[in-house]
Design a protein around this motif. Structure first.
Motif, mmCIF file in Angstrom:
data_model
loop_
_atom_site.group_PDB
_atom_site.id
_atom_site.type_symbol
_atom_site.label_atom_id
_atom_site.label_comp_id
_atom_site.label_asym_id
_atom_site.label_seq_id
_atom_site.Cartn_x
_atom_site.Cartn_y
_atom_site.Cartn_z
ATOM 1 N N MET A 90 0.915 -1.115 -0.118
ATOM 2 C CA MET A 90 0.023 -0.052 0.078
ATOM 3 C C MET A 90 0.918 1.338 0.063
ATOM 4 S SD MET A 90 -3.253 -0.665 -0.228
ATOM 5 C CE MET A 90 -4.587 0.581 0.960
ATOM 6 N N ASP A 91 1.867 1.193 0.653
ATOM 7 C CA ASP A 91 2.801 2.414 0.870
ATOM 8 C C ASP A 91 4.301 2.387 -0.157
ATOM 9 O OD1 ASP A 91 1.060 3.286 2.642
ATOM 10 O OD2 ASP A 91 2.397 3.000 4.362
ATOM 11 N N SER A 92 4.025 1.367 -1.074
ATOM 12 C CA SER A 92 5.079 1.339 -2.184
ATOM 13 C C SER A 92 6.501 1.001 -1.628
ATOM 14 C CB SER A 92 4.957 2.427 -3.302
ATOM 15 O OG SER A 92 3.722 2.748 -3.744
ATOM 16 N N THR A 93 6.767 0.255 -0.539
ATOM 17 C CA THR A 93 8.040 0.307 -0.026
ATOM 18 C C THR A 93 8.649 -0.887 -0.818
ATOM 19 O OG1 THR A 93 7.210 0.512 2.025
ATOM 20 C CG2 THR A 93 9.188 -0.230 2.099
ATOM 21 N N ALA A 94 9.946 -0.429 -1.110
ATOM 22 C CA ALA A 94 10.807 -1.619 -1.661
ATOM 23 C C ALA A 94 11.297 -2.578 -0.829
ATOM 24 C CB ALA A 94 12.228 -1.061 -2.389
ATOM 25 N N MET A 95 10.649 -3.785 -0.883
ATOM 26 C CA MET A 95 10.911 -4.898 -0.213
ATOM 27 C C MET A 95 11.145 -6.257 -0.836
ATOM 28 S SD MET A 95 8.330 -6.525 2.765
ATOM 29 C CE MET A 95 8.199 -5.005 3.724
ATOM 30 N N VAL A 96 11.919 -7.156 -0.395
ATOM 31 C CA VAL A 96 12.110 -8.442 -0.785
ATOM 32 C C VAL A 96 11.767 -9.338 0.271
ATOM 33 C CG1 VAL A 96 13.628 -10.361 -1.925
ATOM 34 C CG2 VAL A 96 13.578 -8.099 -2.927
ATOM 35 N N LEU A 147 12.751 -5.384 -9.633
ATOM 36 C CA LEU A 147 11.365 -4.800 -9.357
ATOM 37 C C LEU A 147 10.995 -4.099 -8.262
ATOM 38 C CD1 LEU A 147 9.686 -8.116 -10.738
ATOM 39 C CD2 LEU A 147 9.655 -6.004 -11.993
ATOM 40 N N ALA A 148 11.529 -4.648 -6.981
ATOM 41 C CA ALA A 148 11.312 -3.862 -5.883
ATOM 42 C C ALA A 148 11.671 -2.696 -5.906
ATOM 43 C CB ALA A 148 11.824 -4.824 -4.563
ATOM 44 N N ARG A 149 12.773 -2.259 -6.396
ATOM 45 C CA ARG A 149 13.576 -1.113 -6.137
ATOM 46 C C ARG A 149 13.331 0.028 -7.257
ATOM 47 N NH1 ARG A 149 18.804 -3.483 -6.866
ATOM 48 N NH2 ARG A 149 19.336 -3.506 -4.796
ATOM 49 N N THR A 150 12.670 -0.362 -8.424
ATOM 50 C CA THR A 150 12.781 0.330 -9.703
ATOM 51 C C THR A 150 11.208 0.705 -9.905
ATOM 52 O OG1 THR A 150 12.385 -1.462 -11.113
ATOM 53 C CG2 THR A 150 14.536 -0.463 -10.900
ATOM 54 N N GLY A 151 10.879 1.668 -10.734
ATOM 55 C CA GLY A 151 9.352 2.359 -11.145
ATOM 56 C C GLY A 151 8.720 2.473 -9.893
ATOM 57 N N ARG A 152 7.436 2.262 -9.706
ATOM 58 C CA ARG A 152 6.835 2.296 -8.457
ATOM 59 C C ARG A 152 7.097 1.124 -7.453
ATOM 60 N NH1 ARG A 152 0.413 3.153 -7.203
ATOM 61 N NH2 ARG A 152 0.445 2.894 -4.999
ATOM 62 N N PRO A 153 8.265 1.367 -6.573
ATOM 63 C CA PRO A 153 8.751 0.298 -5.817
ATOM 64 C C PRO A 153 7.274 -0.490 -5.061
ATOM 65 C CG PRO A 153 9.744 2.370 -5.160
ATOM 66 C CD PRO A 153 8.500 2.881 -5.979
ATOM 67 N N GLY A 154 7.906 -1.673 -4.597
ATOM 68 C CA GLY A 154 7.165 -2.319 -3.937
ATOM 69 C C GLY A 154 7.508 -3.568 -3.560
ATOM 70 N N PRO A 155 6.683 -4.589 -2.547
ATOM 71 C CA PRO A 155 7.190 -5.938 -2.267
ATOM 72 C C PRO A 155 7.152 -6.905 -3.280
ATOM 73 C CG PRO A 155 4.877 -5.500 -1.429
ATOM 74 C CD PRO A 155 5.363 -4.081 -2.235
ATOM 75 N N VAL A 156 8.289 -7.679 -3.405
ATOM 76 C CA VAL A 156 8.269 -8.919 -4.207
ATOM 77 C C VAL A 156 8.431 -9.869 -3.252
ATOM 78 C CG1 VAL A 156 9.329 -10.028 -6.261
ATOM 79 C CG2 VAL A 156 9.244 -7.454 -6.025
ATOM 80 N N LEU A 157 7.742 -11.008 -3.468
ATOM 81 C CA LEU A 157 7.775 -12.279 -2.588
ATOM 82 C C LEU A 157 8.516 -13.455 -3.525
ATOM 83 C CD1 LEU A 157 5.976 -13.905 0.046
ATOM 84 C CD2 LEU A 157 5.907 -15.165 -1.926
ATOM 85 N N ILE A 158 9.482 -13.980 -2.988
ATOM 86 C CA ILE A 158 9.853 -15.357 -3.650
ATOM 87 C C ILE A 158 9.725 -16.544 -2.486
ATOM 88 C CG2 ILE A 158 12.109 -16.363 -4.554
ATOM 89 C CD1 ILE A 158 13.092 -13.431 -4.273
ATOM 90 N N ASP A 159 8.855 -17.493 -3.137
ATOM 91 C CA ASP A 159 8.851 -18.623 -2.545
ATOM 92 C C ASP A 159 9.647 -19.805 -2.729
ATOM 93 O OD1 ASP A 159 7.094 -19.960 -0.508
ATOM 94 O OD2 ASP A 159 5.481 -20.814 -1.813
ATOM 95 N N VAL A 160 10.291 -20.291 -1.747
ATOM 96 C CA VAL A 160 11.650 -21.189 -2.046
ATOM 97 C C VAL A 160 11.120 -22.717 -1.411
ATOM 98 C CG1 VAL A 160 13.884 -21.496 -2.209
ATOM 99 C CG2 VAL A 160 12.850 -19.189 -1.991
ATOM 100 N N PRO A 161 10.730 -23.658 -2.042
ATOM 101 C CA PRO A 161 10.624 -24.907 -1.677
ATOM 102 C C PRO A 161 11.888 -25.457 -1.355
ATOM 103 C CG PRO A 161 9.415 -24.847 -3.722
ATOM 104 C CD PRO A 161 10.210 -23.427 -3.792
ATOM 105 N N VAL A 162 11.686 -26.282 -0.245
ATOM 106 C CA VAL A 162 12.972 -26.756 0.437
ATOM 107 C C VAL A 162 13.823 -27.728 -0.394
ATOM 108 C CG1 VAL A 162 11.835 -28.888 1.571
ATOM 109 C CG2 VAL A 162 13.782 -27.901 2.691
ATOM 110 N N ASP A 163 13.254 -28.215 -1.342
ATOM 111 C CA ASP A 163 14.293 -29.034 -2.220
ATOM 112 C C ASP A 163 15.069 -28.000 -3.212
ATOM 113 O OD1 ASP A 163 11.478 -28.760 -2.854
ATOM 114 O OD2 ASP A 163 11.640 -30.089 -4.935
ATOM 115 N N VAL A 164 14.429 -27.082 -3.552
ATOM 116 C CA VAL A 164 15.050 -26.095 -4.227
ATOM 117 C C VAL A 164 16.359 -25.547 -3.375
ATOM 118 C CG1 VAL A 164 14.842 -23.568 -5.245
ATOM 119 C CG2 VAL A 164 13.049 -25.323 -5.739
ATOM 120 N N SER A 165 16.033 -25.198 -2.053
ATOM 121 C CA SER A 165 17.033 -24.829 -1.205
ATOM 122 C C SER A 165 18.347 -25.743 -1.120
ATOM 123 C CB SER A 165 16.743 -24.505 0.141
ATOM 124 O OG SER A 165 15.681 -23.482 0.139
#
Lengths: 577, 162
Positions: A90-96, A147-165
Motif C-alpha cells: 500500500m505504501d510502495s515500499t521496496a521490499m523482498v 522490480l522491488a526498487r525500480t519504477g513504483r517500488p513495492g514488495p516482491v515475494l519469493i517462495d522457495v521450496p525446501v528441495d530448491v534450497s
C-alpha cells in the motif's frame, strides 16, 4: 563450481548489497538459515514474530532508501508476514520477502505447514515467484530486487521450496534482467511538462501537493526548488512528510482528514493543484465532488494507473517525479517566470495565523504536548520518527514538523496498528546514528510489544513513547462523534499491562510521565541513554484529534480546533470574491 | 458496452491467476476469457470480453499493464477485428424431428459431430450473433447440454498494416 540453492540465495542477497535480514526460522527454512549462518555481510536479525520481520524490513527501507529484506518459513511463518507485505504494498515500499515452502513434490497435498503463499500474496505484491527449479534461482533473485526498487517500488515475494534450497546448481549471478513486460516510464512527456509549467506560471492560487512518490524518487531538493521558484504553497501528505520541510514558510503541513484548517481551506480554494507522487487518497480528498472544485489539476506519477483513477487530471504526466519536476523548473526558467502568487500567500498567511493547530493545556497531560516536546528536543539532530496507527499517528503528523527526507516512517495506506515498533527496529538498523522514536498508543504497542526483545538484545537505543489514554483512541473518538459515545470494545483501561514493568521485564528502561514537567527530562534521559527506553505518558483519556473532517464530508468542513466555518462562510466573512 | 481485449502475456505459471484475480479484485466483470499459447510457445494470447464504461476500461488496461507478465494489450474495435467462438450443443433429436434439426444446423453451416438414439451434438463456429441465433432455433427441441469457448479475436490484417 556447484553450490546449494540456499547458498546461491544468500550469495545473491550479498550481491544485491543486503546487510540486514529480518527473519524467523522454521522447518523448511532451515537450509536458508544455515546458509545465512556463514554470511559475513548479512546480519540475520531474529525478530519475535514474523509480522515484526516484515515491518522491520519496511522501516529499514523507508529510513535508508534501500531494499528491506525479510524471511519466514512456510505456512504460519509466511502467513504472519502477510500484514507486513500488504502494508509495504500500500505504501510502495521496496521490499523482498523470502518464504520457505514445502517440497515441490508435496505442494498441493496439504502437507505440514503448507500454504499457497504464492496465491495468497498475489494481490499484495508488485510481483511474486514460486521457484520450482533451483536453476531459476539466480534470475529470480535478480529480477526480484530490480522490480522491488525500480519504477513504483513495492514488495516482491519469493517462495522457495525446501528441495530448491537443497538442490545443487552452477551459480552465476546475472548482470541484467530480461523483463519484456516491465518498462517503467521515467521521462515525462515534454509537451505535457511544458504545459504544466505554463499553467503554474499563470496560476494565481496554486498548491503544490506532494506525496510519498517524491521520497521514492529522491526529488526533495527539486520540490524545494520548484516551490521557491514559483512561490508555491506546498502541502505534504502523511506519506510525503520529509519531501518538503514543514518548517518552511511555504509549507502547509499535512492536508485532509486531520489537516490544519488553513491547509484544507487552501486545498479547497486553489485554482491549480499540482499533485506530484500522490494518489488522491480518500483521507486527503474527503468528499470528491467538493475537492479542489475550482482547480485545474496537474498529476505527476510514475504509475500510469494512478492517473485518472480517482480524479481526472487536466495535465497528466507519467514519469519519475525528479525528472519531471526538473523539467518543469527548466521550462519556468525559460519563460523568465515571475511568480504571481503574492496575494494568495498573503491570504494563506492570514489563515495560518487565524487557524493554527491548537490544543488546550488544562487538565491531564496532553498528547499533543508530548509530541511537541519530542520535536523540541530532537529537531536539531538526526532523528527518525516512526508511529503506530491511530490518534498517536495523527498527533505526530500534526505536531512533529518533519524537515528531512527518510525521517518519517508511518503506515499510511493500510493503517497498520503495530507497525511502529518493528519499523523502529528496522530504522535503527539502517540509521544507527539517528535518534529513533516510536510514537505509540497503548493499543498499537500491545500488538507488537514482543519486539522490545529484538530491540534490547540488539542494543538498539529506540525510544518508545506511549501516548497512553487507556482507549483505542481513534476508535473511541469516532464512537464519541458518530456513535453516540457508545464505546463498544474500545476501552483498554482494564487489562493493559504496566508499561514500565513491561519494559523492565524485557531489559529496557521504563519511565512514566503523568505531568507536563516530567516529559522533557524523561525524553532527555531516553535520548542520552544507549538503551531502549519506553516512556509511558499517561495522557488525557478523551482528548480528540482536531481538526477533523467527518468521513464523506468536504475537507473544508472541519470539526474542532480553532472554530471556523466552511470555506464559503470564511470567504464571505473575510470579504473575498 | 462490451469491450474485447486481446492481451499478449508471457506463458508462465500463475499468469491466468494474476489476470483473473486482478479483474475480481478491482471489481471488473469478465464476460468471457479464452486463452492459449501463440505460435511462439513462450507467449499466450488471452481474449477477454468485459462489460465496462470507457473510464473503467482505461483502469482495466492500466492495471493489466502493471502485471509484469503482460506484454501487450489491444482494445479490439469490432469493425476491424475478426471474432469467433465455438459452441457445442447437444440437442434432443428424436427420429421424428431429426431431419429438421439437421436442416437448421446446415443453414448455420454447423456440423453434426455426434449422433445418439435421441440426441445429436452440433458444433458451430462464428460470431456470438450466429451461435446465439442457432441456439435460439434449437431451443424448442430441448437443449440437453451446451458448452462454449468464449470469444477469441484478432485484429484484421489491414488494421495491423496501417
Amino acid at each position: 563450481m556447484k553450490i546449494k540453492g540456499a547458498q546461491a540465495l544468500v550469495a545473491s542477497l550479498e550481491k544485491e548489497g543486503v546487510e540486514v535480514l529480518f527473519g524467523y526460522p522454521g522447518g523448511v527454512a532451515l537450509p536458508i538459515f544455515d546458509a545465512l549462518y556463514d554470511s559475513k555481510q548479512i546480519n540475520t536479525v531474529l525478530v519475535r514474530h514474523e509480522q515484526g520481520a516484515a515491518h522491520a524490513a519496511d522501516g529499514y527501507a523507508r529510513a535508508t532508501g534501500d531494499v528491506g529484506v525479510c524471511m519466514a518459513t512456510s505456512g504460519p511463518g509466511a502467513m504472519n508476514l502477510i500484514t507486513g507485505i500488504a502494508n509495504a504494498y500500500m505504501d510502495s515500499t521496496a521490499m523482498v520477502a523470502i518464504t520457505a515452502q514445502v517440497l515441490t513434490a508435496v505442494i498441493g497435498t496439504d502437507a505440514f505447514q503448507e500454504t499457497d503463499t504464492f496465491g495468497v500474496t498475489l494481490p499484495i505484491t508488485k510481483h511474486n515467484y514460486l521457484i520450482k527449479d533451483a536453476r531459476d534461482l539466480p534470475d529470480v533473485m535478480k529480477e526480484a530486487f530490480h522490480l522491488a526498487r525500480t519504477g513504483r517500488p513495492g514488495p516482491v515475494l519469493i517462495d522457495v521450496p525446501v528441495d530448491v534450497s537443497r538442490g545443487e546448481i552452477t551459480y552465476k549471478y546475472p548482470e541484467s534482467v530480461n523483463l519484456p513486460g516491465y518498462r517503467p516510464t521515467l521521462k515525462g512527456h515534454a509537451k505535457q511538462i511544458k504545459q504544466a509549467a505554463h499553467m503554474i506560471a499563470k496560476a494565481k492560487r496554486p498548491i503544490l501537493y506532494v506525496g510519498g512518490g517524491c521520497l521514492k524518487a529522491e526529488a526533495w531538493d527539486d520540490i524545494a526548488k520548484l516551490a521557491e521558484l514559483a512561490k508555491l504553497p506546498t502541502t505534504t501528505t502523511m506519506m510525503g512528510k520529509g519531501a518538503f520541510p514543514e518548517t518552511h514558510d511555504l509549507s502547509l503541513g499535512m492536508p485532509g482528514m486531520h489537516g490544519a484548517r488553513y491547509t484544507n481551506y487552501a486545498m479547497t480554494q486553489t485554482d491549480l493543484l499540482i499533485g506530484i507522487g500522490v494518489r488522491f487518497d480518500d483521507r486527503v480528498t474527503g468528499k470528491l465532488e467538493a475537492f479542489a472544485k475550482n482547480a485545474k489539476i496537474i498529476h505527476v506519477d510514475i504509475d500510469p494507473a494512478e492517473i485518472g483513477k480517482i480524479i481526472n487530471a487536466d495535465v497528466p504526466i507519467v514519469g519519475d517525479a525528479k525528472n519531471i519536476v526538473d523539467g518543469i523548473i527548466r521550462e519556468l526558467k525559460k519563460m523568465e517566470h515571475k511568480p504571481i502568487t503574492g496575494e494568495w500567500l498573503h491570504k494563506i498567511a492570514g489563515w495560518k495565523k487565524k487557524y493554527p493547530l491548537h490544543y488546550h493545556m488544562e487538565g491531564a497531560l496532553k498528547p499533543e504536548f508530548v509530541v511537541e516536546q519530542i520535536y523540541g528536543l530532537t529537531k536539531d539532530r538526526e532523528t527518525v520518527i516512526c508511529t503506530e496507527v491511530g490518534q498517536n499517528q495523527m498527533w505526530a503528523s500534526q505536531y512533529y514538523k518533519i524537515t528531512k527526507p527518510r525521517s518519517w516512517v508511518s503506515s499510511g495506506g493500510l493503517g497498520t496498528m503495530g507497525f511502529g515498533l518493528p519499523a523502529s527496529v528496522g530504522a535503527q538498523f539502517g540509521r544507527p546514528k539517528a535518534a529513533v522514536f516510536d510514537i505509540a498508543g497503548d493499543g498499537s504497542i500491545q500488538m507488537v510489544s514482543q519486539e522490545l526483545a529484538t530491540a534490547v538484545y540488539n542494543n538498539l537505543p529506540i525510544n518508545v513513547v506511549i501516548l497512553n489514554n487507556g482507549y483505542l483512541g481513534m476508535v473511541r473518538q469516532w464512537q464519541e462523534l458518530f456513535y453516540d459515545r457508545r464505546y463498544s470494545a474500545s476501552d483498554l483501561a482494564v487489562g493493559t499491562p504496566d508499561f514500565v514493568k513491561l519494559a523492565e521485564a524485557y531489559g529496557a528502561i521504563g519511565m512514566r510521565c503523568t505531568t507536563p514537567e516530567e516529559v522533557a527530562p524523561a525524553l532527555a534521559k531516553a535520548i542520552a541513554s544507549p538503551k531502549c527506553c519506553v516512556i509511558d505518558c499517561v495522557v488525557e483519556r478523551e482528548e480528540n484529534v482536531y481538526p477533523m473532517v467527518a468521513p464523506g464530508a468536504s475537507i473544508d468542513e472541519m470539526l474542532g480546533g480553532v472554530p471556523g466555518g466552511s470555506l464559503d462562510e470564511m470567504l464571505e466573512e473575510e470579504g473575498w470574491e | 458496452m462490451k469491450h474485447t481485449l486481446s492481451v499478449l502475456v508471457e506463458n508462465k505459471p500463475g499468469v491466468l491467476a494474476r489476470v483473473s484475480g486482478l479483474f475480481g479484485r478491482r471489481g471488473f466483470n469478465i464476460d468471457s476469457l479464452a486463452v492459449g499459447p501463440t505460435d511462439d510457445e513462450r507467449l499466450s494470447r488471452m481474449t477477454i470480453v468485459i462489460d465496462g464504461e470507457t473510464h473503467s476500461l482505461e483502469q482495466v488496461a492500466k492495471q493489466l499493464h502493471k502485471l509484469i507478465n503482460v506484454l501487450k494489450i489491444n482494445d479490439l474495435d469490432p469493425g476491424e477485428s475478426i471474432e469467433r467462438e465455438l459452441m457445442l450443443i447437444r440437442v434432443n433429436a428424436q427420429p421424428a424431428v431429426r431431419a429438421e434439426v439437421v436442416e437448421i444446423a446446415n443453414i448455420f453451416r454447423a456440423k453434426i459431430v455426434d449422433v445418439a438414439r435421441s440426441t445429436v451434438t452440433i458444433e458451430v463456429t462464428g460470431t456470438a450473433e450466429k451461435t446465439m441465433g442457432l441456439l435460439d432455433l434449437l431451443r424448442p427441441y430441448g437443449i440437453k447440454e451446451l458448452v462454449r469457448t468464449g470469444k477469441i479475436a484478432l485484429a484484421r490484417g489491414s488494421k495491423e498494416e496501417k
